[in-house]
Design a protein around this motif. Structure first.
Motif, PDB file in Angstrom:
ATOM      1  N   CYS A   1       0.823  -1.214   0.000  1.00  0.00           N
ATOM      2  CA  CYS A   1       0.000   0.000   0.000  1.00  0.00           C
ATOM      3  C   CYS A   1       0.855   1.261   0.000  1.00  0.00           C
ATOM      4  O   CYS A   1       0.517   2.251  -0.648  1.00  0.00           O
ATOM      5  N   VAL A   2       1.967   1.217   0.711  1.00  0.00           N
ATOM      6  CA  VAL A   2       2.877   2.365   0.727  1.00  0.00           C
ATOM      7  C   VAL A   2       3.505   2.545  -0.655  1.00  0.00           C
ATOM      8  O   VAL A   2       3.599   3.665  -1.176  1.00  0.00           O
TER       9      VAL A   2
ATOM     10  N   LEU B   1      -1.287   4.496   1.136  1.00  0.00           N
ATOM     11  CA  LEU B   1      -1.091   4.860   2.538  1.00  0.00           C
ATOM     12  C   LEU B   1       0.291   5.470   2.707  1.00  0.00           C
ATOM     13  O   LEU B   1       1.240   5.095   2.011  1.00  0.00           O
ATOM     14  N   THR B   2       0.402   6.410   3.640  1.00  0.00           N
ATOM     15  CA  THR B   2       1.723   6.890   4.020  1.00  0.00           C
ATOM     16  C   THR B   2       2.381   5.841   4.916  1.00  0.00           C
ATOM     17  O   THR B   2       1.735   4.887   5.365  1.00  0.00           O
ATOM     18  N   PHE B   3       3.658   6.015   5.196  1.00  0.00           N
ATOM     19  CA  PHE B   3       4.379   5.028   6.020  1.00  0.00           C
ATOM     20  C   PHE B   3       3.731   4.876   7.385  1.00  0.00           C
ATOM     21  O   PHE B   3       3.462   3.754   7.841  1.00  0.00           O
ATOM     22  N   TYR B   4       3.470   6.000   8.073  1.00  0.00           N
ATOM     23  CA  TYR B   4       2.895   5.922   9.417  1.00  0.00           C
ATOM     24  C   TYR B   4       1.445   5.430   9.376  1.00  0.00           C
ATOM     25  O   TYR B   4       0.982   4.776  10.314  1.00  0.00           O
TER      26      TYR B   4
ATOM     27  N   ALA C   1       0.411   3.173   7.294  1.00  0.00           N
ATOM     28  CA  ALA C   1       0.539   1.728   7.113  1.00  0.00           C
ATOM     29  C   ALA C   1       0.826   1.039   8.450  1.00  0.00           C
ATOM     30  O   ALA C   1       0.248  -0.012   8.754  1.00  0.00           O
ATOM     31  N   ILE C   2       1.710   1.621   9.246  1.00  0.00           N
ATOM     32  CA  ILE C   2       2.016   1.062  10.570  1.00  0.00           C
ATOM     33  C   ILE C   2       0.760   1.061  11.442  1.00  0.00           C
ATOM     34  O   ILE C   2       0.446   0.074  12.124  1.00  0.00           O
ATOM     35  N   THR C   3       0.038   2.168  11.406  1.00  0.00           N
ATOM     36  CA  THR C   3      -1.198   2.285  12.192  1.00  0.00           C
ATOM     37  C   THR C   3      -2.223   1.262  11.743  1.00  0.00           C
ATOM     38  O   THR C   3      -2.873   0.601  12.559  1.00  0.00           O
ATOM     39  N   ALA C   4      -2.385   1.109  10.430  1.00  0.00           N
ATOM     40  CA  ALA C   4      -3.353   0.156   9.885  1.00  0.00           C
ATOM     41  C   ALA C   4      -2.973  -1.277  10.261  1.00  0.00           C
ATOM     42  O   ALA C   4      -3.849  -2.094  10.586  1.00  0.00           O
ATOM     43  N   ALA C   5      -1.686  -1.596  10.220  1.00  0.00           N
ATOM     44  CA  ALA C   5      -1.239  -2.941  10.582  1.00  0.00           C
ATOM     45  C   ALA C   5      -1.531  -3.226  12.051  1.00  0.00           C
ATOM     46  O   ALA C   5      -1.969  -4.329  12.408  1.00  0.00           O
ATOM     47  N   LEU C   6      -1.289  -2.247  12.924  1.00  0.00           N
ATOM     48  CA  LEU C   6      -1.558  -2.416  14.346  1.00  0.00           C
ATOM     49  C   LEU C   6      -3.046  -2.628  14.597  1.00  0.00           C
ATOM     50  O   LEU C   6      -3.445  -3.532  15.343  1.00  0.00           O
ATOM     51  N   LEU C   7      -3.886  -1.792  13.967  1.00  0.00           N
ATOM     52  CA  LEU C   7      -5.334  -1.940  14.129  1.00  0.00           C
ATOM     53  C   LEU C   7      -5.803  -3.285  13.590  1.00  0.00           C
ATOM     54  O   LEU C   7      -6.644  -3.960  14.197  1.00  0.00           O
ATOM     55  N   GLY C   8      -5.259  -3.680  12.444  1.00  0.00           N
ATOM     56  CA  GLY C   8      -5.627  -4.957  11.852  1.00  0.00           C
ATOM     57  C   GLY C   8      -5.269  -6.126  12.755  1.00  0.00           C
ATOM     58  O   GLY C   8      -6.048  -7.081  12.896  1.00  0.00           O
ATOM     59  N   PHE C   9      -4.116  -6.044  13.395  1.00  0.00           N
ATOM     60  CA  PHE C   9      -3.691  -7.113  14.300  1.00  0.00           C
ATOM     61  C   PHE C   9      -4.605  -7.180  15.520  1.00  0.00           C
ATOM     62  O   PHE C   9      -4.988  -8.271  15.959  1.00  0.00           O
ATOM     63  N   LEU C  10      -4.964  -6.024  16.066  1.00  0.00           N
ATOM     64  CA  LEU C  10      -5.859  -5.994  17.227  1.00  0.00           C
ATOM     65  C   LEU C  10      -7.219  -6.590  16.879  1.00  0.00           C
ATOM     66  O   LEU C  10      -7.789  -7.371  17.653  1.00  0.00           O
TER      67      LEU C  10
ATOM     68  N   GLU D   1      -4.483  16.714  -4.870  1.00  0.00           N
ATOM     69  CA  GLU D   1      -3.215  16.831  -4.165  1.00  0.00           C
ATOM     70  C   GLU D   1      -2.994  15.698  -3.166  1.00  0.00           C
ATOM     71  O   GLU D   1      -1.919  15.552  -2.616  1.00  0.00           O
ATOM     72  N   LYS D   2      -3.992  14.875  -2.917  1.00  0.00           N
ATOM     73  CA  LYS D   2      -3.866  13.805  -1.937  1.00  0.00           C
ATOM     74  C   LYS D   2      -2.919  12.729  -2.445  1.00  0.00           C
ATOM     75  O   LYS D   2      -3.007  12.287  -3.578  1.00  0.00           O
ATOM     76  N   THR D   3      -2.013  12.296  -1.567  1.00  0.00           N
ATOM     77  CA  THR D   3      -1.017  11.304  -1.950  1.00  0.00           C
ATOM     78  C   THR D   3      -1.205   9.992  -1.210  1.00  0.00           C
ATOM     79  O   THR D   3      -0.377   9.109  -1.298  1.00  0.00           O
ATOM     80  N   GLY D   4      -2.274   9.831  -0.504  1.00  0.00           N
ATOM     81  CA  GLY D   4      -2.505   8.617   0.261  1.00  0.00           C
ATOM     82  C   GLY D   4      -3.018   8.949   1.643  1.00  0.00           C
ATOM     83  O   GLY D   4      -2.742  10.032   2.174  1.00  0.00           O
ATOM     84  N   ARG D   5      -3.745   8.020   2.238  1.00  0.00           N
ATOM     85  CA  ARG D   5      -4.296   8.254   3.564  1.00  0.00           C
ATOM     86  C   ARG D   5      -3.182   8.331   4.589  1.00  0.00           C
ATOM     87  O   ARG D   5      -2.236   7.547   4.548  1.00  0.00           O
ATOM     88  N   ASP D   6      -3.316   9.270   5.536  1.00  0.00           N
ATOM     89  CA  ASP D   6      -2.322   9.372   6.595  1.00  0.00           C
ATOM     90  C   ASP D   6      -2.813   8.656   7.846  1.00  0.00           C
ATOM     91  O   ASP D   6      -3.932   8.122   7.883  1.00  0.00           O
ATOM     92  N   ALA D   7      -1.976   8.647   8.888  1.00  0.00           N
ATOM     93  CA  ALA D   7      -2.302   7.892  10.104  1.00  0.00           C
ATOM     94  C   ALA D   7      -3.562   8.415  10.777  1.00  0.00           C
ATOM     95  O   ALA D   7      -4.358   7.640  11.323  1.00  0.00           O
ATOM     96  N   ARG D   8      -3.776   9.725  10.735  1.00  0.00           N
ATOM     97  CA  ARG D   8      -4.967  10.294  11.365  1.00  0.00           C
ATOM     98  C   ARG D   8      -6.237   9.839  10.657  1.00  0.00           C
ATOM     99  O   ARG D   8      -7.261   9.580  11.306  1.00  0.00           O
ATOM    100  N   GLN D   9      -6.176   9.722   9.342  1.00  0.00           N
ATOM    101  CA  GLN D   9      -7.343   9.239   8.599  1.00  0.00           C
ATOM    102  C   GLN D   9      -7.626   7.768   8.905  1.00  0.00           C
ATOM    103  O   GLN D   9      -8.772   7.363   9.000  1.00  0.00           O
ATOM    104  N   VAL D  10      -6.563   6.981   9.054  1.00  0.00           N
ATOM    105  CA  VAL D  10      -6.731   5.568   9.404  1.00  0.00           C
ATOM    106  C   VAL D  10      -7.374   5.442  10.775  1.00  0.00           C
ATOM    107  O   VAL D  10      -8.305   4.652  10.990  1.00  0.00           O
TER     108      VAL D  10
END
Length: 243
Positions: free
Chosen positions: A24-25, A30-33, A35-44, A84-93
């Motif tokens: 996704c990155v 998704l931005t890098f952060y 992606a990390i946030t999404a992975a954590l939420l997905g694991f939970l 101008e959007k380049t991907g969802r950020d951590a706050r959007q996730v």
């Protein structure tokens, strides 16, 4: 938490989530952060709701990406800043999946009420998908647009503005999550209704607060998923009392 981390199935799921997030990155979804946030939420979610949780997240992610990408040129004419959007950020996730993550944590620490938390999780994701589909596709396929508070005709794309077509599409999205979580039956109906109510709350918050710049879109999304989770729980308890 230790038994969860040593569960072979969850280890495989975590690995797959990390691979998916890397993809996704690379694709700019998704931005890098984020992606990390999404992975954590997905694991939970996987740790508490198992394969159903992963299925709900997968359905939400795939349909959201497809809806966001659909007829992008038309959307850019309505919202030029969207180009101008380049991907969802951590706050959007977190805005879309934060409530699901919170219910997952509550389920881990209060397993005797797990059924409540999982239903709330499903309701929050139903609302998140309903909101995404109704706004992204309603913007394209809506014919007449109305302010949800005054019911007066207004321009497409404004905060708090809805269309019949977008509302129906959003309800279908909520229904898809409901079916993914519970199949056919009373629980699925509760989740779908809660998702639709959450989507309406999103439009109300947009018309009342976001349009006046009192809160941002991320807060609106977080609040609408939280409202859907609470609505789902209340409906479930109500059905239990009447049953």
């Amino acid at each position: 938490m230790a038994p969860i981390l040593t569960d072979p199935l969850l280890q495989i799921i975590l690995l797959l989530l990390l691979v998916l997030m890397v993809v996704c990155v690379k694709l700019g979804k998704l931005t890098f952060y984020a992606a990390i946030t999404a992975a954590l939420l997905g694991f939970l979610v996987a740790a508490t709701a198992g394969l159903k949780g992963i299925a709900m997240l997968g359905v939400f992610f795939v349909l959201s990406v497809l809806a966001t990408s659909h007829q992008k040129r038309i959307k850019q004419l309505i919202h030029p800043d969207s180009a101008e959007k380049t991907g969802r950020d951590a706050r959007q996730v977190l805005a879309n999946g934060g409530v699901a993550g919170i219910t997952a944590i509550l389920s881990l620490f209060n397993p005797e009420h797990k059924e409540y938390y999982l239903l709330m999780m499903a309701a929050s994701l139903a609302s998140a998908l309903a909101d995404t589909l109704s706004s992204e596709l309603g913007m394209v396929y809506g014919k007449r647009f109305y302010n949800i508070i005054s019911f007066k005709r207004e321009a497409n794309g404004l905060d708090g503005v809805i269309s019949l077509e977008g509302t129906i599409i959003g309800a279908i999205g909520a229904g898809i999550i409901a079916l993914t979580y519970a199949g056919f039956g009373k629980i699925a109906i509760i989740v779908a209704i809660a998702g639709v109510l959450g989507n309406f709350s999103d439009s109300l918050l947009g018309g009342l607060l976001e349009r006046k710049n009192l809160i941002g879109n991320n807060m609106v999304n977080f609040l609408n998923t939280g409202f859907a989770a609470l609505a789902g729980l209340l409906l479930y308890l109500l059905f239990q009392i009447r049953g």
